[in-house]
Each structure stands twice: as structure tokens, then as C-alpha cells.
Scaffold this motif. Structure first.
Motif, PDB file in Angstrom:
ATOM      1  N   MET A   1     -49.406 -25.487 -67.880  1.00  0.00           N
ATOM      2  CA  MET A   1     -49.674 -25.604 -69.312  1.00  0.00           C
ATOM      3  C   MET A   1     -48.851 -26.747 -69.897  1.00  0.00           C
ATOM      4  O   MET A   1     -47.677 -26.897 -69.585  1.00  0.00           O
ATOM      5  CB  MET A   1     -49.322 -24.296 -70.021  1.00  0.00           C
ATOM      6  N   LYS A   2     -49.443 -27.517 -70.762  1.00  0.00           N
ATOM      7  CA  LYS A   2     -48.732 -28.634 -71.348  1.00  0.00           C
ATOM      8  C   LYS A   2     -47.660 -28.134 -72.315  1.00  0.00           C
ATOM      9  O   LYS A   2     -47.879 -27.193 -73.075  1.00  0.00           O
ATOM     10  CB  LYS A   2     -49.702 -29.560 -72.098  1.00  0.00           C
ATOM     11  N   ASN A   3     -46.512 -28.790 -72.285  1.00  0.00           N
ATOM     12  CA  ASN A   3     -45.420 -28.493 -73.200  1.00  0.00           C
ATOM     13  C   ASN A   3     -45.721 -29.190 -74.513  1.00  0.00           C
ATOM     14  O   ASN A   3     -45.792 -30.410 -74.586  1.00  0.00           O
ATOM     15  CB  ASN A   3     -44.106 -29.019 -72.601  1.00  0.00           C
ATOM     16  N   SER A   4     -45.890 -28.422 -75.590  1.00  0.00           N
ATOM     17  CA  SER A   4     -46.286 -29.010 -76.860  1.00  0.00           C
ATOM     18  C   SER A   4     -45.242 -29.996 -77.383  1.00  0.00           C
ATOM     19  O   SER A   4     -45.577 -31.004 -77.995  1.00  0.00           O
ATOM     20  CB  SER A   4     -46.536 -27.911 -77.899  1.00  0.00           C
ATOM     21  N   ASN A   5     -43.958 -29.720 -77.136  1.00  0.00           N
ATOM     22  CA  ASN A   5     -42.916 -30.634 -77.585  1.00  0.00           C
ATOM     23  C   ASN A   5     -43.026 -31.973 -76.859  1.00  0.00           C
ATOM     24  O   ASN A   5     -42.818 -33.034 -77.436  1.00  0.00           O
ATOM     25  CB  ASN A   5     -41.527 -30.036 -77.334  1.00  0.00           C
ATOM     26  N   TYR A   6     -43.340 -31.891 -75.572  1.00  0.00           N
ATOM     27  CA  TYR A   6     -43.444 -33.116 -74.772  1.00  0.00           C
ATOM     28  C   TYR A   6     -44.572 -33.996 -75.261  1.00  0.00           C
ATOM     29  O   TYR A   6     -44.426 -35.205 -75.372  1.00  0.00           O
ATOM     30  CB  TYR A   6     -43.676 -32.746 -73.309  1.00  0.00           C
ATOM     31  N   TYR A   7     -45.688 -33.396 -75.565  1.00  0.00           N
ATOM     32  CA  TYR A   7     -46.864 -34.185 -75.891  1.00  0.00           C
ATOM     33  C   TYR A   7     -46.959 -34.589 -77.354  1.00  0.00           C
ATOM     34  O   TYR A   7     -47.895 -35.246 -77.758  1.00  0.00           O
ATOM     35  CB  TYR A   7     -48.132 -33.435 -75.451  1.00  0.00           C
ATOM     36  N   GLU A  70     -42.595 -33.555 -66.843  1.00  0.00           N
ATOM     37  CA  GLU A  70     -41.766 -32.636 -67.631  1.00  0.00           C
ATOM     38  C   GLU A  70     -40.713 -31.934 -66.774  1.00  0.00           C
ATOM     39  O   GLU A  70     -39.562 -31.806 -67.184  1.00  0.00           O
ATOM     40  CB  GLU A  70     -42.641 -31.567 -68.290  1.00  0.00           C
ATOM     41  N   ASP A  71     -41.131 -31.435 -65.613  1.00  0.00           N
ATOM     42  CA  ASP A  71     -40.247 -30.629 -64.774  1.00  0.00           C
ATOM     43  C   ASP A  71     -39.476 -31.544 -63.835  1.00  0.00           C
ATOM     44  O   ASP A  71     -40.052 -32.235 -62.994  1.00  0.00           O
ATOM     45  CB  ASP A  71     -41.067 -29.611 -63.964  1.00  0.00           C
ATOM     46  N   ALA A  72     -38.159 -31.525 -63.981  1.00  0.00           N
ATOM     47  CA  ALA A  72     -37.319 -32.462 -63.229  1.00  0.00           C
ATOM     48  C   ALA A  72     -36.144 -31.742 -62.593  1.00  0.00           C
ATOM     49  O   ALA A  72     -35.754 -30.650 -63.009  1.00  0.00           O
ATOM     50  CB  ALA A  72     -36.818 -33.562 -64.151  1.00  0.00           C
ATOM     51  N   LEU A  96     -37.988 -31.265 -69.408  1.00  0.00           N
ATOM     52  CA  LEU A  96     -37.716 -32.295 -70.395  1.00  0.00           C
ATOM     53  C   LEU A  96     -38.652 -32.155 -71.589  1.00  0.00           C
ATOM     54  O   LEU A  96     -39.836 -31.855 -71.433  1.00  0.00           O
ATOM     55  CB  LEU A  96     -37.866 -33.675 -69.758  1.00  0.00           C
ATOM     56  N   SER A  97     -38.108 -32.378 -72.770  1.00  0.00           N
ATOM     57  CA  SER A  97     -38.898 -32.176 -73.986  1.00  0.00           C
ATOM     58  C   SER A  97     -39.424 -33.481 -74.570  1.00  0.00           C
ATOM     59  O   SER A  97     -40.086 -33.463 -75.605  1.00  0.00           O
ATOM     60  CB  SER A  97     -38.040 -31.456 -75.035  1.00  0.00           C
ATOM     61  N   LEU A  98     -39.112 -34.600 -73.927  1.00  0.00           N
ATOM     62  CA  LEU A  98     -39.565 -35.895 -74.429  1.00  0.00           C
ATOM     63  C   LEU A  98     -40.274 -36.685 -73.337  1.00  0.00           C
ATOM     64  O   LEU A  98     -39.905 -36.579 -72.169  1.00  0.00           O
ATOM     65  CB  LEU A  98     -38.372 -36.725 -74.921  1.00  0.00           C
ATOM     66  N   GLY A 103     -36.640 -48.022 -73.613  1.00  0.00           N
ATOM     67  CA  GLY A 103     -35.469 -48.293 -74.429  1.00  0.00           C
ATOM     68  C   GLY A 103     -34.698 -47.067 -74.851  1.00  0.00           C
ATOM     69  O   GLY A 103     -33.583 -47.165 -75.361  1.00  0.00           O
ATOM     70  N   PHE A 104     -35.298 -45.881 -74.627  1.00  0.00           N
ATOM     71  CA  PHE A 104     -34.654 -44.638 -75.071  1.00  0.00           C
ATOM     72  C   PHE A 104     -34.574 -43.604 -73.956  1.00  0.00           C
ATOM     73  O   PHE A 104     -34.612 -42.391 -74.202  1.00  0.00           O
ATOM     74  CB  PHE A 104     -35.411 -44.056 -76.271  1.00  0.00           C
ATOM     75  N   LEU A 105     -34.426 -44.070 -72.724  1.00  0.00           N
ATOM     76  CA  LEU A 105     -34.402 -43.162 -71.576  1.00  0.00           C
ATOM     77  C   LEU A 105     -33.276 -42.139 -71.675  1.00  0.00           C
ATOM     78  O   LEU A 105     -33.436 -40.980 -71.278  1.00  0.00           O
ATOM     79  CB  LEU A 105     -34.247 -43.968 -70.279  1.00  0.00           C
ATOM     80  N   ALA A 106     -32.134 -42.524 -72.222  1.00  0.00           N
ATOM     81  CA  ALA A 106     -30.979 -41.623 -72.266  1.00  0.00           C
ATOM     82  C   ALA A 106     -31.260 -40.361 -73.076  1.00  0.00           C
ATOM     83  O   ALA A 106     -30.761 -39.285 -72.737  1.00  0.00           O
ATOM     84  CB  ALA A 106     -29.764 -42.350 -72.840  1.00  0.00           C
ATOM     85  N   PHE A 107     -32.055 -40.479 -74.118  1.00  0.00           N
ATOM     86  CA  PHE A 107     -32.320 -39.309 -74.949  1.00  0.00           C
ATOM     87  C   PHE A 107     -33.189 -38.298 -74.211  1.00  0.00           C
ATOM     88  O   PHE A 107     -33.265 -37.136 -74.587  1.00  0.00           O
ATOM     89  CB  PHE A 107     -32.976 -39.740 -76.264  1.00  0.00           C
ATOM     90  N   ARG A 108     -33.810 -38.726 -73.142  1.00  0.00           N
ATOM     91  CA  ARG A 108     -34.618 -37.854 -72.300  1.00  0.00           C
ATOM     92  C   ARG A 108     -33.800 -37.272 -71.145  1.00  0.00           C
ATOM     93  O   ARG A 108     -33.989 -36.112 -70.770  1.00  0.00           O
ATOM     94  CB  ARG A 108     -35.802 -38.662 -71.760  1.00  0.00           C
ATOM     95  N   GLU A 109     -32.842 -38.057 -70.606  1.00  0.00           N
ATOM     96  CA  GLU A 109     -32.238 -37.673 -69.326  1.00  0.00           C
ATOM     97  C   GLU A 109     -30.735 -37.423 -69.353  1.00  0.00           C
ATOM     98  O   GLU A 109     -30.196 -36.866 -68.395  1.00  0.00           O
ATOM     99  CB  GLU A 109     -32.548 -38.759 -68.279  1.00  0.00           C
ATOM    100  N   VAL A 110     -30.027 -37.843 -70.385  1.00  0.00           N
ATOM    101  CA  VAL A 110     -28.566 -37.807 -70.296  1.00  0.00           C
ATOM    102  C   VAL A 110     -27.985 -36.397 -70.342  1.00  0.00           C
ATOM    103  O   VAL A 110     -26.969 -36.118 -69.688  1.00  0.00           O
ATOM    104  CB  VAL A 110     -27.924 -38.688 -71.394  1.00  0.00           C
ATOM    105  N   THR A 111     -28.613 -35.477 -71.070  1.00  0.00           N
ATOM    106  CA  THR A 111     -28.027 -34.143 -71.237  1.00  0.00           C
ATOM    107  C   THR A 111     -27.848 -33.392 -69.923  1.00  0.00           C
ATOM    108  O   THR A 111     -26.754 -32.866 -69.658  1.00  0.00           O
ATOM    109  CB  THR A 111     -28.852 -33.307 -72.232  1.00  0.00           C
ATOM    110  N   PRO A 112     -28.863 -33.283 -69.058  1.00  0.00           N
ATOM    111  CA  PRO A 112     -28.633 -32.569 -67.793  1.00  0.00           C
ATOM    112  C   PRO A 112     -27.596 -33.243 -66.897  1.00  0.00           C
ATOM    113  O   PRO A 112     -26.890 -32.566 -66.146  1.00  0.00           O
ATOM    114  CB  PRO A 112     -30.017 -32.556 -67.130  1.00  0.00           C
ATOM    115  N   LEU A 113     -27.463 -34.566 -66.981  1.00  0.00           N
ATOM    116  CA  LEU A 113     -26.449 -35.252 -66.181  1.00  0.00           C
ATOM    117  C   LEU A 113     -25.050 -34.935 -66.702  1.00  0.00           C
ATOM    118  O   LEU A 113     -24.118 -34.703 -65.922  1.00  0.00           O
ATOM    119  CB  LEU A 113     -26.696 -36.760 -66.200  1.00  0.00           C
ATOM    120  N   LEU A 114     -24.897 -34.885 -68.011  1.00  0.00           N
ATOM    121  CA  LEU A 114     -23.615 -34.489 -68.601  1.00  0.00           C
ATOM    122  C   LEU A 114     -23.253 -33.063 -68.213  1.00  0.00           C
ATOM    123  O   LEU A 114     -22.093 -32.764 -67.911  1.00  0.00           O
ATOM    124  CB  LEU A 114     -23.675 -34.614 -70.124  1.00  0.00           C
ATOM    125  N   ASP A 115     -24.256 -32.187 -68.195  1.00  0.00           N
ATOM    126  CA  ASP A 115     -24.014 -30.787 -67.820  1.00  0.00           C
ATOM    127  C   ASP A 115     -23.492 -30.687 -66.385  1.00  0.00           C
ATOM    128  O   ASP A 115     -22.569 -29.914 -66.098  1.00  0.00           O
ATOM    129  CB  ASP A 115     -25.291 -29.969 -67.978  1.00  0.00           C
TER     130      ASP A 115
END
Length: 271
Positions: A1-7, A70-72, A96-98, A103-115
Motif C-alpha cells: 500500500m502506498k504511504n500517503s505521506n510519501y506520495y 519507502e522501505d529502507a 521513509l516519509s519523503l 538537494g535535500f537528501l539529508a531530510f530523508r535519510e539523516v535521522t536513522p543514521l543519527l539513531d
């Protein structure tokens, strides 16, 4: 099912806010060596040999995807230096919700790496990396603040950006991909050769580097945080057994293996 936030793609105002955040965080960026290990240069038959004393642990981070965008699986790998032996690995399944937005890759990927870095700091602080190589650019970015810089500033750890390509940068024709490809073909003749990516303004954004004699396509190295471009290139070359430096290469290989062994065999893990 598509993630509504992602799309639901972010609005222009949201991207303007992200650019503002990048500019704010960039004010904390350190592009010189601020390291907990030392670099020495020795002469050997007229050749300069770079050595890194007291460097013991190098990290590599990457995200791999299942069968969609979405699933990473976020991965953090620690290698012992100079043997490049993997001594630690950890993975996190994330939704992932985005979408990917240039130019904005970090806002998609940085949080799980920080965790993952926080988990390591709590559970195994003795092997916390002294430098992290990131699968993504740092200052080689339209606003000089890509994923490697974003992660470095937020985690307050030295980081190096290593990309397979880079976004168009508005600083003269020298930074167009067509120009860089032609220059790389002419300049990078053997392993270790470097071509600085300098714009019309005179600013150096990063470097195209030939990893080894038997590789042809370059990698693009740039400052992440708390490390100079020169030292970044030297560390990356020390870590290259193949075209891609071993920390991010292992992060990619092992995250894909994790997907095969755990995700594809147990779809419920990401439910």
C-alpha cells in the motif's frame, strides 16, 4: 500500500524552509582538520607517504532499499584501521516519509543514521568512529551542505562525503557534468590521481578521484565536517580496495545482505 505521506510531495514553502535550515546548520560547518588523530608525511625515495597515527576506527553509513523507495535499511559499519577489518555492524529498518528530492537528501535519510550513531555511543563507545565516510556528498552540493555535512554537524563527528556523481552547481561551466567528465578522462591517469572541482568563483567544492589503477570511473570526494579536503582524499584512498572506499562499500554490501536474509524472508519486519 502506498504511504500517503510519501506520495504527497513537499510544497515550495517546505523546501524553502529546508534550505533555510541547511544555511543555518552550515554556519557550524568546519572545513579544516579538527581530528582526534594525527597526520604525518614522510619522504620515501622522493615520494611523500601519508600516515595517520592514532586512527583506529572508521565508520561507513549507507541506506539500501527493499523493493520500493519507502522501505529502507540504514546501516552503520565500523572498520578497524589500517586493516579495514569490519568489527561492528548495525542496521535499522525504517519507512521513509519523503521522496528523494535533489538537494535535500539529508531530510530523508539523516535521522536513522543519527539513531544508529546514538546506539553505538551508548552500547560500544570505545569503538565510536573517529571519522565517518558517508555515501553522499558534503560540500559538493548546490548549497555546500549535503548529507555528509548535515550528518557531521548534527552528530559533531568528522565526516567525508563520497559520491558516485553530484548535482549541478551554479558556479560556472567547470562544474557541469560534461566538463568534469572530459577533464577527468584527461587528468586522471592512474590510481590516486585527483582533479579539484573548482568553480568560476575560485571556490573548490570537492574533487574527482581515481581510486585505483584498475578503475576508470572516478569517485567524488568532498568535505563533510571537521576535516579538510586534502585529508579527506588521503583517508579515502587509504580505504580503497575497490573503486568505492571500504567503509561505504561494506555498509552497502551488508545492508543488502540484511535485506535478503531478514526482510525478503520476513516481510512482517517492516509492518
Amino acid at each position: 500500500m502506498k504511504n500517503s505521506n510519501y506520495y504527497s510531495n513537499p510544497s515550495i514553502s517546505q523546501m524553502e524552509e529546508w534550505a533555510r535550515v541547511q544555511t543555518e546548520l552550515k554556519s557550524k560547518l568546519i572545513e579544516t582538520d579538527d581530528l582526534k588523530f594525527t597526520k604525518t608525511i614522510k619522504e620515501d625515495n622522493g615520494e611523500q607517504i601519508v600516515e595517520f597515527d592514532e586512527l583506529s576506527y572508521i565508520g561507513g553509513v549507507d541506506l539500501s532499499f527493499e523493493n520500493n523507495e519507502e522501505d529502507a535499511i540504514a546501516s552503520l559499519i565500523i572498520l578497524k584501521y589500517p586493516s579495514l577489518e569490519v568489527i561492528y555492524e548495525n542496521f535499522s529498518a525504517v519507512k521513509l516519509s519523503l521522496p528523494y528530492i535533489a538537494g535535500f537528501l539529508a531530510f530523508r535519510e539523516v535521522t536513522p543514521l543519527l539513531d544508529l550513531l546514538q546506539i553505538l555511543k551508548k552500547t560500544n563507545p570505545d569503538i565510536f568512529p573517529q571519522v565517518i565516510i558517508v555515501d553522499g556528498n558534503g560540500t559538493l552540493h548546490p548549497r555546500r551542505f549535503g548529507l555528509a555535512s548535515h550528518l557531521g554537524v548534527l552528530a559533531n563527528v568528522p565526516t567525508i562525503g563520497v559520491g558516485k556523481n553530484f548535482l549541478q552547481i551554479d558556479d560556472g561551466e567547470n562544474l557541469t557534468m560534461a566538463h568534469v567528465k572530459a577533464a577527468v578522462k584527461e587528468k586522471l591517469k592512474k590510481g590516486g590521481d585527483t582533479y579539484l572541482l573548482q568553480g568560476q568563483s575560485g571556490m573548490i567544492w570537492g574533487a574527482a578521484v581515481r581510486s585505483l589503477d584498475n578503475t576508470t570511473n572516478p569517485i567524488f570526494v568532498s568535505v563533510g565536517h571537521r576535516i579538510s579536503l586534502e585529508t579527506s582524499i588521503q583517508i579515502v584512498l587509504k580505504c580503497c580496495r575497490y573503486r568505492i572506499p571500504e567503509p561505504t562499500r561494506q555498509a552497502d554490501i551488508r545492508s543488502r545482505e540484511f535485506i535478503r536474509n531478514h526482510i525478503l524472508s520476513d516481510q512482517s519486519i517492516l509492518q
